[in-house]
Design an enzyme around this catalytic site. Structure first.
Site, PDB file in Angstrom:
ATOM      1  CE  LYS A  48     -23.198  81.671-106.904  1.00  0.00           C
ATOM      2  NZ  LYS A  48     -22.914  81.671-108.357  1.00  0.00           N
TER       3      LYS A  48
ATOM      4  NE  ARG B  87     -29.784  79.977-110.465  1.00  0.00           N
ATOM      5  CZ  ARG B  87     -29.343  79.283-109.410  1.00  0.00           C
ATOM      6  NH1 ARG B  87     -28.488  79.861-108.549  1.00  0.00           N
ATOM      7  NH2 ARG B  87     -29.726  78.033-109.202  1.00  0.00           N
TER       8      ARG B  87
END
Length: 278
Positions: free
Chosen positions: A220, A255
């Protein structure tokens, strides 16, 4: 068909990301053909993924929403092909549309992973209640176009906790059972770099509520900001550090895109936990 529930508390689970979109932030277009999706599913399962999370609508900041009809056109051929090739695999559907989730469950999916926690389509909560399936409620604000402008918090940990508690109350009122619920703090969704870091430092506050905690830091932007690394696929080791921190703070599932390395991180971090079996 596998058991749709994992033995929470025994070890940290790993959810493998499988994007079926042409525009996801780090691997868009790589797996949007059924045959490519099946090959990637085989790899992720071989690397140790406990659950595969299939998404056919990008939720990156600025992404265009395509609607449930187009989402299903992308999703169902891959889902059916993966189910046929890997009947034992646990499959999660990353969607905020009830019609997409309903069709996916009918085609063999086990979990619903809703980035809006039922906010975008309340019918999804009633569907999850009727199906009795695991339901991931993620903290977010707005949508892909508006979320970056909504990253305003006094105390991000407290406000995310309160948001997840409210989402859980709404889900329970719709008939979802407490044991179906999984929380995701929503790293990167309406949160800037410092807010993501503060949230990671305070994950234990969320874990203390007793709902299994899923954390999705993979590749991210905030990791890129800290590392000064603009290439999403080059953020593996930053992702690994976040995953280790998340486990230490009580996360029960990660995840990620890079399943193989993160499985090793999770096993080692599990062994180092203060409550690890002797």
């Amino acid at each position: 068909m596998g058991d749709p529930r994992l033995p929470w508390g025994a070890r940290t689970g790993v959810m493998g990301v499988l994007n079926l979109t042409p525009d996801s932030f780090s691997d868009g277009g790589r797996f949007d053909r059924p045959e490519a999706a099946v090959c990637q599913a085989r790899l992720l399962l071989a690397q140790g993924a406990d659950v595969l999370d299939l998404g056919a609508q990008s939720t990156r900041p600025g992404a265009e929403e395509v609607g449930p009809t187009r989402e299903l056109e992308r999703l169902l051929p891959a889902l059916k092909a993966i189910r046929a090739a890997h009947p034992e695999a646990l499959l999660s559907i990353d969607t905020f549309h009830a019609p997409v989730a309903e069709a996916a469950l009918a085609a063999g999916a086990h979990w619903i992973n809703d980035v809006s926690a039922g906010r975008r389509d309340p019918a999804l909560l009633r569907l999850a209640a009727a199906a009795g399936c695991p339901l991931v409620l993620m903290h977010s604000r707005g949508d892909s176009r508006s979320m970056d402008g909504l990253a305003r918090y006094g105390d991000v940990v407290s406000e995310v906790r309160q948001g997840l508690l409210q989402a859980s109350d709404t889900a329970l009122a719709a008939g979802v059972r407490p044991e179906q619920l999984i929380w995701d703090p929503g790293l990167g969704f309406a949160k800037d770099t410092e807010q993501n870091l503060a949230l990671l430092r305070g994950l234990a506050v969320l874990a203390a509520e007793g709902v299994p905690l899923l954390v999705g830091p993979s590749r991210k932007r905030f990791i890129g900001a800290v590392l000064e690394e603009p290439r999403p696929r080059a953020r593996l080791w930053g992702t690994a550090a976040v995953c280790s921190q998340a486990i230490a703070q009580g996360a029960r599932m990660l995840r990620v895109h890079d399943v193989g390395p993160i499985v090793q991180i999770a096993r080692m971090a599990d062994a180092l936990r203060s409550d690890a079996p002797a």
